[in-house]
Design a protein around this motif. Structure first.
Motif, PDB file in Angstrom:
ATOM      1  N   ALA A   1      -6.363   4.963  -4.910  1.00  0.00           N
ATOM      2  CA  ALA A   1      -5.672   5.973  -4.111  1.00  0.00           C
ATOM      3  C   ALA A   1      -5.021   6.978  -5.048  1.00  0.00           C
ATOM      4  O   ALA A   1      -4.709   6.667  -6.192  1.00  0.00           O
ATOM      5  CB  ALA A   1      -4.622   5.337  -3.202  1.00  0.00           C
TER       6      ALA A   1
ATOM      7  N   ARG B   1      -4.540  -1.698  -8.869  1.00  0.00           N
ATOM      8  CA  ARG B   1      -4.376  -0.530  -8.012  1.00  0.00           C
ATOM      9  C   ARG B   1      -4.335   0.666  -8.947  1.00  0.00           C
ATOM     10  O   ARG B   1      -3.432   0.776  -9.764  1.00  0.00           O
ATOM     11  CB  ARG B   1      -3.107  -0.664  -7.172  1.00  0.00           C
ATOM     12  CG  ARG B   1      -3.281  -1.743  -6.114  1.00  0.00           C
ATOM     13  CD  ARG B   1      -2.058  -1.904  -5.261  1.00  0.00           C
ATOM     14  NE  ARG B   1      -2.304  -2.879  -4.222  1.00  0.00           N
ATOM     15  CZ  ARG B   1      -2.032  -4.179  -4.339  1.00  0.00           C
ATOM     16  NH1 ARG B   1      -1.507  -4.643  -5.460  1.00  0.00           N
ATOM     17  NH2 ARG B   1      -2.283  -5.004  -3.348  1.00  0.00           N
TER      18      ARG B   1
ATOM     19  N   GLU C   1     -11.545   0.551  -1.652  1.00  0.00           N
ATOM     20  CA  GLU C   1     -11.447  -0.801  -2.178  1.00  0.00           C
ATOM     21  C   GLU C   1     -12.777  -1.267  -2.766  1.00  0.00           C
ATOM     22  O   GLU C   1     -13.847  -0.897  -2.285  1.00  0.00           O
ATOM     23  CB  GLU C   1     -11.029  -1.780  -1.069  1.00  0.00           C
ATOM     24  CG  GLU C   1      -9.664  -1.498  -0.504  1.00  0.00           C
ATOM     25  CD  GLU C   1      -9.232  -2.505   0.558  1.00  0.00           C
ATOM     26  OE1 GLU C   1      -8.025  -2.505   0.877  1.00  0.00           O
ATOM     27  OE2 GLU C   1     -10.078  -3.277   1.053  1.00  0.00           O
TER      28      GLU C   1
ATOM     29  N   VAL D   1      -7.062   4.549   1.164  1.00  0.00           N
ATOM     30  CA  VAL D   1      -7.282   3.636   0.055  1.00  0.00           C
ATOM     31  C   VAL D   1      -8.730   3.178   0.048  1.00  0.00           C
ATOM     32  O   VAL D   1      -9.232   2.676   1.050  1.00  0.00           O
ATOM     33  CB  VAL D   1      -6.352   2.405   0.161  1.00  0.00           C
ATOM     34  CG1 VAL D   1      -6.616   1.417  -0.961  1.00  0.00           C
ATOM     35  CG2 VAL D   1      -4.900   2.822   0.161  1.00  0.00           C
TER      36      VAL D   1
ATOM     37  N   ARG E   1       0.863  -1.177   0.000  1.00  0.00           N
ATOM     38  CA  ARG E   1       0.000   0.000   0.000  1.00  0.00           C
ATOM     39  C   ARG E   1       0.897   1.224   0.000  1.00  0.00           C
ATOM     40  O   ARG E   1       1.729   1.388   0.871  1.00  0.00           O
ATOM     41  CB  ARG E   1      -0.902   0.019   1.226  1.00  0.00           C
ATOM     42  CG  ARG E   1      -1.927  -1.083   1.181  1.00  0.00           C
ATOM     43  CD  ARG E   1      -2.898  -0.921   2.300  1.00  0.00           C
ATOM     44  NE  ARG E   1      -3.801  -2.040   2.271  1.00  0.00           N
ATOM     45  CZ  ARG E   1      -5.075  -1.960   2.524  1.00  0.00           C
ATOM     46  NH1 ARG E   1      -5.605  -0.819   2.844  1.00  0.00           N
ATOM     47  NH2 ARG E   1      -5.846  -3.016   2.483  1.00  0.00           N
TER      48      ARG E   1
ATOM     49  N   ARG F   1     -14.161  -5.114  -4.050  1.00  0.00           N
ATOM     50  CA  ARG F   1     -13.984  -6.547  -4.298  1.00  0.00           C
ATOM     51  C   ARG F   1     -15.209  -7.009  -5.083  1.00  0.00           C
ATOM     52  O   ARG F   1     -16.344  -6.743  -4.690  1.00  0.00           O
ATOM     53  CB  ARG F   1     -13.893  -7.295  -2.979  1.00  0.00           C
ATOM     54  CG  ARG F   1     -13.628  -8.776  -3.113  1.00  0.00           C
ATOM     55  CD  ARG F   1     -13.483  -9.442  -1.754  1.00  0.00           C
ATOM     56  NE  ARG F   1     -12.508  -8.786  -0.897  1.00  0.00           N
ATOM     57  CZ  ARG F   1     -11.194  -8.987  -0.958  1.00  0.00           C
ATOM     58  NH1 ARG F   1     -10.691  -9.813  -1.845  1.00  0.00           N
ATOM     59  NH2 ARG F   1     -10.381  -8.352  -0.133  1.00  0.00           N
TER      60      ARG F   1
ATOM     61  N   TYR G   1      -1.732   5.954  -6.849  1.00  0.00           N
ATOM     62  CA  TYR G   1      -1.697   4.803  -7.747  1.00  0.00           C
ATOM     63  C   TYR G   1      -1.885   5.280  -9.178  1.00  0.00           C
ATOM     64  O   TYR G   1      -2.519   6.301  -9.433  1.00  0.00           O
ATOM     65  CB  TYR G   1      -2.800   3.795  -7.412  1.00  0.00           C
ATOM     66  CG  TYR G   1      -2.638   3.080  -6.089  1.00  0.00           C
ATOM     67  CD1 TYR G   1      -1.389   2.855  -5.518  1.00  0.00           C
ATOM     68  CD2 TYR G   1      -3.750   2.612  -5.408  1.00  0.00           C
ATOM     69  CE1 TYR G   1      -1.259   2.194  -4.314  1.00  0.00           C
ATOM     70  CE2 TYR G   1      -3.627   1.944  -4.202  1.00  0.00           C
ATOM     71  CZ  TYR G   1      -2.390   1.737  -3.663  1.00  0.00           C
ATOM     72  OH  TYR G   1      -2.259   1.077  -2.475  1.00  0.00           O
TER      73      TYR G   1
ATOM     74  N   GLN H   1      -9.873  -4.388  -6.453  1.00  0.00           N
ATOM     75  CA  GLN H   1      -9.324  -3.087  -6.849  1.00  0.00           C
ATOM     76  C   GLN H   1      -9.108  -2.215  -5.626  1.00  0.00           C
ATOM     77  O   GLN H   1      -9.900  -2.245  -4.685  1.00  0.00           O
ATOM     78  CB  GLN H   1     -10.277  -2.366  -7.802  1.00  0.00           C
ATOM     79  CG  GLN H   1     -10.408  -3.051  -9.141  1.00  0.00           C
ATOM     80  CD  GLN H   1     -11.477  -2.401  -9.992  1.00  0.00           C
ATOM     81  OE1 GLN H   1     -12.648  -2.564  -9.738  1.00  0.00           O
ATOM     82  NE2 GLN H   1     -11.043  -1.663 -10.989  1.00  0.00           N
ATOM     83  N   GLN H   2      -8.015  -1.449  -5.658  1.00  0.00           N
ATOM     84  CA  GLN H   2      -7.749  -0.426  -4.658  1.00  0.00           C
ATOM     85  C   GLN H   2      -7.578   0.899  -5.385  1.00  0.00           C
ATOM     86  O   GLN H   2      -7.004   0.941  -6.477  1.00  0.00           O
ATOM     87  CB  GLN H   2      -6.496  -0.756  -3.855  1.00  0.00           C
ATOM     88  CG  GLN H   2      -6.671  -1.939  -2.941  1.00  0.00           C
ATOM     89  CD  GLN H   2      -5.449  -2.175  -2.070  1.00  0.00           C
ATOM     90  OE1 GLN H   2      -4.313  -2.059  -2.522  1.00  0.00           O
ATOM     91  NE2 GLN H   2      -5.690  -2.506  -0.810  1.00  0.00           N
TER      92      GLN H   2
END
Length: 195
Positions: free
Chosen positions: A80, A115, A56, A54, A49, A58, A83, A77-78
């Motif tokens: 931020a 990400r 997220e 962040v 990370r 799913r 990214y 998926q994340q």
């Protein structure tokens, strides 16, 4: 490339892992000493990370049979600010399997873990769904940390021409049935739009 020797004590007993490299690194040696001791703590794999803030998402795909659900595939998926939307070392390619395959399409590549930068209004996340059978399925979306910027995501179904609003914090389910009609089993039938 040069040989790579795994660091001793980092792999938990029974732990699975994936090795990926942008360049050839040569042979990989994993010896018995690479395994962590049974009492080791703090050595379990943790996703990298780069940011403390962040969001997220799913996405799980379930095979619905006889009133029960069986997990078939999924993505993660994340989001931020630090990214990148380009595929890089923080993203994981989508390995295919013998049955249902759910992936995220970025350009011409499929990935399983992405990400990317914080989603903005008018962003689209393209899903790829292949290997389905003529039967019912259910998507399950679990979101966290996505309500801060006030945008709303929708699962779009290009075959039925409908949309399902996604909960920005928590669970959303969406049922679908695959029929023996080309538009119904099209790989690009589903995508997420942000408004």
């Amino acid at each position: 490339g040069a040989p790579y020797n795994a660091t001793p004590g980092l792999i938990q007993s029974g732990q699975a892992f994936w090795i990926s490299s942008p360049a050839a690194i040569g042979p990989i040696t994993i010896s018995e000493s690479t395994k962590a001791s049974a009492n080791a703590t703090g050595v379990m794999f943790t996703p990298i990370r780069m940011s403390t803030s962040v969001g997220e998402l799913r996405t799980n795909l379930y095979n619905v049979k006889g009133g029960g659900k069986i997990l078939s595939d999924g993505t993660f998926q994340q989001f931020a600010s630090d990214y990148s939307n380009s595929i890089d070392g923080l993203d994981a390619p989508k390995p295919t399997n013998q049955a249902e395959n759910l992936g995220i399409k970025v350009g011409q590549k499929l990935i399983a873990i992405e990400r990317r930068n914080i989603v903005n209004q008018a962003d689209t996340i393209f899903l790829s769904l292949t290997g389905t059978r003529v039967q019912p399925y259910q998507f399950e979306f679990t979101a966290s940390g996505l309500s801060a910027n006030g945008i709303q995501g929708f699962l779009e179904d290009s075959y039925l021409k409908n949309r399902t609003p996604l909960n920005r914090e928590g669970l959303t389910t969406a049922n679908c049935t695959i029929e023996n009609i080309p538009g119904s089993y099209a790989a690009n039938r589903f995508y997420i739009v942000v408004t």
